[in-house]
Design a protein around this motif. Structure first.
Motif, PDB file in Angstrom:
ATOM      1  N   THR A  10     -48.887 -12.086  -9.064  1.00 16.68           N
ATOM      2  CA  THR A  10     -47.902 -13.034  -9.596  1.00 16.68           C
ATOM      3  C   THR A  10     -46.535 -12.385  -9.814  1.00 16.68           C
ATOM      4  N   PRO A  11     -46.460 -11.136 -10.337  1.00 17.68           N
ATOM      5  CA  PRO A  11     -45.131 -10.521 -10.465  1.00 17.68           C
ATOM      6  C   PRO A  11     -44.376 -10.414  -9.130  1.00 17.68           C
ATOM      7  N   SER A  12     -45.103 -10.225  -8.031  1.00 20.90           N
ATOM      8  CA  SER A  12     -44.446 -10.179  -6.711  1.00 20.90           C
ATOM      9  C   SER A  12     -43.754 -11.501  -6.405  1.00 20.90           C
ATOM     10  N   HIS A  13     -44.382 -12.598  -6.777  1.00 23.86           N
ATOM     11  CA  HIS A  13     -43.795 -13.910  -6.503  1.00 23.86           C
ATOM     12  C   HIS A  13     -42.607 -14.183  -7.427  1.00 23.86           C
ATOM     13  N   ILE A  14     -42.665 -13.655  -8.633  1.00 22.65           N
ATOM     14  CA  ILE A  14     -41.499 -13.754  -9.521  1.00 22.65           C
ATOM     15  C   ILE A  14     -40.331 -12.980  -8.909  1.00 22.65           C
ATOM     16  N   ILE A  15     -40.615 -11.809  -8.350  1.00 22.63           N
ATOM     17  CA  ILE A  15     -39.568 -11.022  -7.686  1.00 22.63           C
ATOM     18  C   ILE A  15     -39.033 -11.766  -6.463  1.00 22.63           C
ATOM     19  N   HIS A  16     -39.897 -12.486  -5.745  1.00 22.39           N
ATOM     20  CA  HIS A  16     -39.401 -13.338  -4.653  1.00 22.39           C
ATOM     21  C   HIS A  16     -38.295 -14.239  -5.189  1.00 22.39           C
ATOM     22  N   GLY A  17     -38.525 -14.831  -6.361  1.00 25.92           N
ATOM     23  CA  GLY A  17     -37.531 -15.712  -6.969  1.00 25.92           C
ATOM     24  C   GLY A  17     -36.221 -14.998  -7.236  1.00 25.92           C
TER      25      GLY A  17
END
Length: 194
Positions: free
Chosen positions: A65-72
């Protein structure tokens, strides 16, 4: 002045509706691809703490999930560069399209097999629709965080996320991209604990 604000609000709502439509298209596409709505186990967990498990990428959140937050964070920066002068919701739409396209591609047999052959994710069989949808919403949360916070804080949070997940699970966004694009035996061995 009031009419101008009304017009801006209408445009913002239209962009948000477009983001929602993209999310629905993502979910329907994955359903048509044969993805399961929730974990095959039959229940939903808020967080799946075990990376090398059949529950990973199946529940609401996991260590990716943190990877997807970084995508943002990254998509906010991209929108800021490409869509100067456009409303924030238009930039969010760009990020949503990119994230949704990735979530669909990530769950194709070609990419699933690539993960299984090039990374330590030998038991990866793709995301549930729930997990994939939550990944897109995590991207949106990261996007909105980056839009409201100073750049230094956004960069600091991204570095902390990368270092923490790298230390904890021996994987993160940087390693994930590296191993998909240019797999290195040394990295794979380190990730496997060899």
């Amino acid at each position: 002045m009031l009419e101008e604000n009304d017009s801006r609000n209408r445009h913002a709502l239209l962009w948000l509706a477009a983001c929602f439509a993209v999310l629905i298209i993502q979910m329907v596409t994955q359903h048509l691809m044969g993805r399961l709505w929730i974990c095959e186990c039959g229940y939903v967990k808020l967080f799946e703490p075990v990376v090398k498990s059949s529950g990973n990428s199946q529940h609401i959140a996991d260590w990716y999930t943190p990877s997807h937050i970084i995508h943002g964070f990254l998509f906010y920066g991209l929108g800021h560069l490409l869509l100067r002068g456009k409303p924030l919701t238009a930039k969010l739409f760009l990020g949503t399209v990119i994230e949704s396209a990735w979530e669909i591609a990530e769950n194709t047999p070609m990419v699933i097999n690539r993960y299984r052959s090039a990374t330590i994710s030998l038991d990866y069989f793709g995301d549930s629709i729930l997990n994939s949808t939550m990944d897109t919403l995590a991207m949106a949360a990261g996007f909105l965080f980056a839009a409201r916070m100073p750049v230094w804080l956004t960069v600091t949070v991204a570095i902390v996320f990368e270092l923490f997940t790298g230390w904890l699970i021996r994987d993160n966004l940087t390693l994930n991209v590296l191993m998909l694009v240019w797999p290195l035996d040394a990295v794979r061995d380190w990730q496997a604990g060899i």
